[in-house]
Design a protein around this motif. Structure first.
Motif, PDB file in Angstrom:
ATOM      1  N   ASN A 165      -1.824  -2.331  -7.475  1.00  0.00           N
ATOM      2  CA  ASN A 165      -3.217  -2.399  -7.037  1.00  0.00           C
ATOM      3  C   ASN A 165      -3.737  -3.831  -7.120  1.00  0.00           C
ATOM      4  O   ASN A 165      -4.415  -4.316  -6.202  1.00  0.00           O
ATOM      5  CB  ASN A 165      -4.067  -1.467  -7.906  1.00  0.00           C
ATOM      6  N   ARG A 166      -3.420  -4.515  -8.217  1.00  0.00           N
ATOM      7  CA  ARG A 166      -3.807  -5.930  -8.366  1.00  0.00           C
ATOM      8  C   ARG A 166      -3.168  -6.787  -7.275  1.00  0.00           C
ATOM      9  O   ARG A 166      -3.799  -7.697  -6.731  1.00  0.00           O
ATOM     10  CB  ARG A 166      -3.358  -6.456  -9.730  1.00  0.00           C
ATOM     11  N   SER A 167      -1.934  -6.486  -6.966  1.00  0.00           N
ATOM     12  CA  SER A 167      -1.197  -7.255  -5.961  1.00  0.00           C
ATOM     13  C   SER A 167      -1.843  -7.135  -4.590  1.00  0.00           C
ATOM     14  O   SER A 167      -1.971  -8.125  -3.863  1.00  0.00           O
ATOM     15  CB  SER A 167       0.254  -6.776  -5.885  1.00  0.00           C
ATOM     16  N   ILE A 168      -2.248  -5.922  -4.236  1.00  0.00           N
ATOM     17  CA  ILE A 168      -2.881  -5.698  -2.938  1.00  0.00           C
ATOM     18  C   ILE A 168      -4.202  -6.461  -2.851  1.00  0.00           C
ATOM     19  O   ILE A 168      -4.507  -7.096  -1.835  1.00  0.00           O
ATOM     20  CB  ILE A 168      -3.115  -4.193  -2.707  1.00  0.00           C
ATOM     21  N   LYS A 169      -4.989  -6.412  -3.921  1.00  0.00           N
ATOM     22  CA  LYS A 169      -6.270  -7.135  -3.935  1.00  0.00           C
ATOM     23  C   LYS A 169      -6.058  -8.644  -3.837  1.00  0.00           C
ATOM     24  O   LYS A 169      -6.784  -9.346  -3.121  1.00  0.00           O
ATOM     25  CB  LYS A 169      -7.054  -6.791  -5.204  1.00  0.00           C
ATOM     26  N   GLU A 170      -5.063  -9.140  -4.561  1.00  0.00           N
ATOM     27  CA  GLU A 170      -4.783 -10.576  -4.548  1.00  0.00           C
ATOM     28  C   GLU A 170      -4.296 -11.025  -3.171  1.00  0.00           C
ATOM     29  O   GLU A 170      -4.698 -12.071  -2.666  1.00  0.00           O
ATOM     30  CB  GLU A 170      -3.727 -10.904  -5.603  1.00  0.00           C
ATOM     31  N   LEU A 171      -3.456 -10.204  -2.569  1.00  0.00           N
ATOM     32  CA  LEU A 171      -2.955 -10.534  -1.237  1.00  0.00           C
ATOM     33  C   LEU A 171      -4.085 -10.491  -0.211  1.00  0.00           C
ATOM     34  O   LEU A 171      -4.087 -11.252   0.756  1.00  0.00           O
ATOM     35  CB  LEU A 171      -1.845  -9.555  -0.839  1.00  0.00           C
ATOM     36  N   GLY A 172      -5.058  -9.614  -0.442  1.00  0.00           N
ATOM     37  CA  GLY A 172      -6.214  -9.541   0.448  1.00  0.00           C
ATOM     38  C   GLY A 172      -7.006 -10.834   0.463  1.00  0.00           C
ATOM     39  O   GLY A 172      -7.627 -11.191   1.476  1.00  0.00           O
ATOM     40  N   ARG A 173      -6.981 -11.561  -0.644  1.00  0.00           N
ATOM     41  CA  ARG A 173      -7.692 -12.840  -0.709  1.00  0.00           C
ATOM     42  C   ARG A 173      -7.008 -13.913   0.129  1.00  0.00           C
ATOM     43  O   ARG A 173      -7.610 -14.946   0.429  1.00  0.00           O
ATOM     44  CB  ARG A 173      -7.789 -13.315  -2.156  1.00  0.00           C
ATOM     45  N   ALA A 225       0.075 -21.274  -3.312  1.00  0.00           N
ATOM     46  CA  ALA A 225       1.203 -21.074  -4.221  1.00  0.00           C
ATOM     47  C   ALA A 225       0.777 -20.272  -5.449  1.00  0.00           C
ATOM     48  O   ALA A 225       1.514 -19.394  -5.917  1.00  0.00           O
ATOM     49  CB  ALA A 225       1.780 -22.425  -4.641  1.00  0.00           C
ATOM     50  N   TRP A 226      -0.422 -20.548  -5.974  1.00  0.00           N
ATOM     51  CA  TRP A 226      -0.903 -19.857  -7.168  1.00  0.00           C
ATOM     52  C   TRP A 226      -1.158 -18.381  -6.882  1.00  0.00           C
ATOM     53  O   TRP A 226      -0.732 -17.507  -7.636  1.00  0.00           O
ATOM     54  CB  TRP A 226      -2.176 -20.528  -7.675  1.00  0.00           C
ATOM     55  N   HIS A 227      -1.865 -18.103  -5.779  1.00  0.00           N
ATOM     56  CA  HIS A 227      -2.197 -16.717  -5.443  1.00  0.00           C
ATOM     57  C   HIS A 227      -0.955 -15.900  -5.111  1.00  0.00           C
ATOM     58  O   HIS A 227      -0.802 -14.768  -5.571  1.00  0.00           O
ATOM     59  CB  HIS A 227      -3.184 -16.675  -4.273  1.00  0.00           C
ATOM     60  N   VAL A 228      -0.055 -16.462  -4.317  1.00  0.00           N
ATOM     61  CA  VAL A 228       1.143 -15.708  -3.928  1.00  0.00           C
ATOM     62  C   VAL A 228       2.079 -15.536  -5.124  1.00  0.00           C
ATOM     63  O   VAL A 228       2.771 -14.516  -5.233  1.00  0.00           O
ATOM     64  CB  VAL A 228       1.861 -16.386  -2.732  1.00  0.00           C
ATOM     65  N   ALA A 269       0.829  -1.206   0.000  1.00  0.00           N
ATOM     66  CA  ALA A 269       0.000   0.000   0.000  1.00  0.00           C
ATOM     67  C   ALA A 269       0.867   1.261   0.000  1.00  0.00           C
ATOM     68  O   ALA A 269       0.554   2.247  -0.671  1.00  0.00           O
ATOM     69  CB  ALA A 269      -0.929  -0.002   1.216  1.00  0.00           C
ATOM     70  N   VAL A 270       1.963   1.234   0.742  1.00  0.00           N
ATOM     71  CA  VAL A 270       2.904   2.360   0.755  1.00  0.00           C
ATOM     72  C   VAL A 270       3.510   2.541  -0.630  1.00  0.00           C
ATOM     73  O   VAL A 270       3.611   3.660  -1.146  1.00  0.00           O
ATOM     74  CB  VAL A 270       4.019   2.128   1.807  1.00  0.00           C
ATOM     75  N   SER A 271       3.895   1.445  -1.244  1.00  0.00           N
ATOM     76  CA  SER A 271       4.474   1.486  -2.588  1.00  0.00           C
ATOM     77  C   SER A 271       3.469   2.045  -3.598  1.00  0.00           C
ATOM     78  O   SER A 271       3.818   2.879  -4.443  1.00  0.00           O
ATOM     79  CB  SER A 271       4.923   0.081  -3.004  1.00  0.00           C
ATOM     80  N   LEU A 272       2.225   1.591  -3.507  1.00  0.00           N
ATOM     81  CA  LEU A 272       1.175   2.072  -4.404  1.00  0.00           C
ATOM     82  C   LEU A 272       0.951   3.569  -4.237  1.00  0.00           C
ATOM     83  O   LEU A 272       0.852   4.312  -5.223  1.00  0.00           O
ATOM     84  CB  LEU A 272      -0.130   1.315  -4.135  1.00  0.00           C
ATOM     85  N   SER A 273       0.899   4.029  -2.996  1.00  0.00           N
ATOM     86  CA  SER A 273       0.690   5.445  -2.715  1.00  0.00           C
ATOM     87  C   SER A 273       1.808   6.303  -3.308  1.00  0.00           C
ATOM     88  O   SER A 273       1.562   7.346  -3.932  1.00  0.00           O
ATOM     89  CB  SER A 273       0.612   5.660  -1.199  1.00  0.00           C
ATOM     90  N   ARG A 274       3.034   5.829  -3.163  1.00  0.00           N
ATOM     91  CA  ARG A 274       4.178   6.598  -3.674  1.00  0.00           C
ATOM     92  C   ARG A 274       4.252   6.545  -5.204  1.00  0.00           C
ATOM     93  O   ARG A 274       4.687   7.500  -5.845  1.00  0.00           O
ATOM     94  CB  ARG A 274       5.459   6.109  -3.029  1.00  0.00           C
ATOM     95  N   ALA A 275       3.831   5.430  -5.773  1.00  0.00           N
ATOM     96  CA  ALA A 275       3.791   5.312  -7.237  1.00  0.00           C
ATOM     97  C   ALA A 275       2.769   6.286  -7.818  1.00  0.00           C
ATOM     98  O   ALA A 275       3.028   6.947  -8.838  1.00  0.00           O
ATOM     99  CB  ALA A 275       3.458   3.881  -7.641  1.00  0.00           C
ATOM    100  N   ARG A 276       1.614   6.379  -7.187  1.00  0.00           N
ATOM    101  CA  ARG A 276       0.583   7.323  -7.640  1.00  0.00           C
ATOM    102  C   ARG A 276       1.088   8.762  -7.530  1.00  0.00           C
ATOM    103  O   ARG A 276       0.880   9.581  -8.432  1.00  0.00           O
ATOM    104  CB  ARG A 276      -0.687   7.147  -6.808  1.00  0.00           C
ATOM    105  N   SER A 277       1.730   9.059  -6.415  1.00  0.00           N
ATOM    106  CA  SER A 277       2.243  10.408  -6.191  1.00  0.00           C
ATOM    107  C   SER A 277       3.310  10.765  -7.235  1.00  0.00           C
ATOM    108  O   SER A 277       3.300  11.867  -7.792  1.00  0.00           O
ATOM    109  CB  SER A 277       2.837  10.493  -4.779  1.00  0.00           C
ATOM    110  N   ALA A 278       4.206   9.820  -7.517  1.00  0.00           N
ATOM    111  CA  ALA A 278       5.255  10.051  -8.513  1.00  0.00           C
ATOM    112  C   ALA A 278       4.655  10.235  -9.899  1.00  0.00           C
ATOM    113  O   ALA A 278       5.080  11.113 -10.670  1.00  0.00           O
ATOM    114  CB  ALA A 278       6.236   8.885  -8.517  1.00  0.00           C
TER     115      ALA A 278
END
Length: 201
Positions: free
Chosen positions: A111-119, A130-133, A66-75
């Protein structure tokens, strides 16, 4: 007798302090960040969220992403505004334009990564886990590659001066926090697999 009582009191106190240290979410973050390439940055970014992370490897990885996503959006927003202000005729416009597109891909992948990790809260095991990670690891790795590609675009004489330095600084920061996030995702995956192996009958 008095010496014996003091000894046991000190022993009990030491044990209590050890329990407190192990249960302190800040210490958990510091220990986990040792697995990253930029541990100081990792601690700086994640310590603020210690109460959310607690002792959870999954939460730690999610917050790092989430931190990475926030900084990517800001950049991405910063580079887009800079490109509009400088105009098409300015030196380095194409590199800037390419970087905007690349950072857009980075935002999408994180963003996809965060959603997938949420699952993963569903406690997938074995091949499902193994598939999800693996999806998460692939997307975060791609995001990191994108950021490095953007940086490569500004490595030559395409643009000089403050604009180039400002873009490189922001994208480099995104690349570093993304690298840390990937390391923490890998740590979570390894720990989870280790738990599964330990719990085998």
């Amino acid at each position: 007798m008095a010496k014996l009582s003091i000894y046991f009191l000190l022993l009990l106190s030491s044990h209590y302090m050890l329990v407190i240290a192990n249960s302190d979410p800040t210490n958990f973050i510091k220990t986990s960040c040792r697995a990253t390439l930029y541990p100081a940055l990792c601690i700086q970014c994640l310590s603020t969220y210690a109460s959310t992370i607690r002792q959870s490897e999954l939460q730690l990885a999610q917050v790092a992403l989430a931190v990475s996503l926030s900084r990517a959006r800001s950049a991405s927003n910063f580079i887009s505004k800079l490109a509009k202000r400088r105009g098409r005729k300015q030196r380095g416009y194409q590199a800037t334009k390419d970087c905007i597109e690349i950072m857009g891909d980075t935002v999408y992948q994180l963003n996809r990564s965060i959603k997938e990790l949420g699952r993963m809260r569903r406690r997938f095991t074995g091949q499902d886990f193994a598939w999800h990670v693996s999806n998460v690891q692939t997307w975060v790795s791609a995001a990191l590659t994108n950021e490095n590609t953007c940086l490569d675009g500004f490595s030559g004489p395409a643009m000089n001066g403050n604009a180039k330095a400002a873009i490189r600084k922001r994208v480099l920061n995104v690349a570093q926090v993304t690298s840390n996030a990937l390391a923490l995702v890998n740590r979570f995956a390894d720990r989870h697999r280790g738990e599964e192996t330990t719990n085998l009958p």
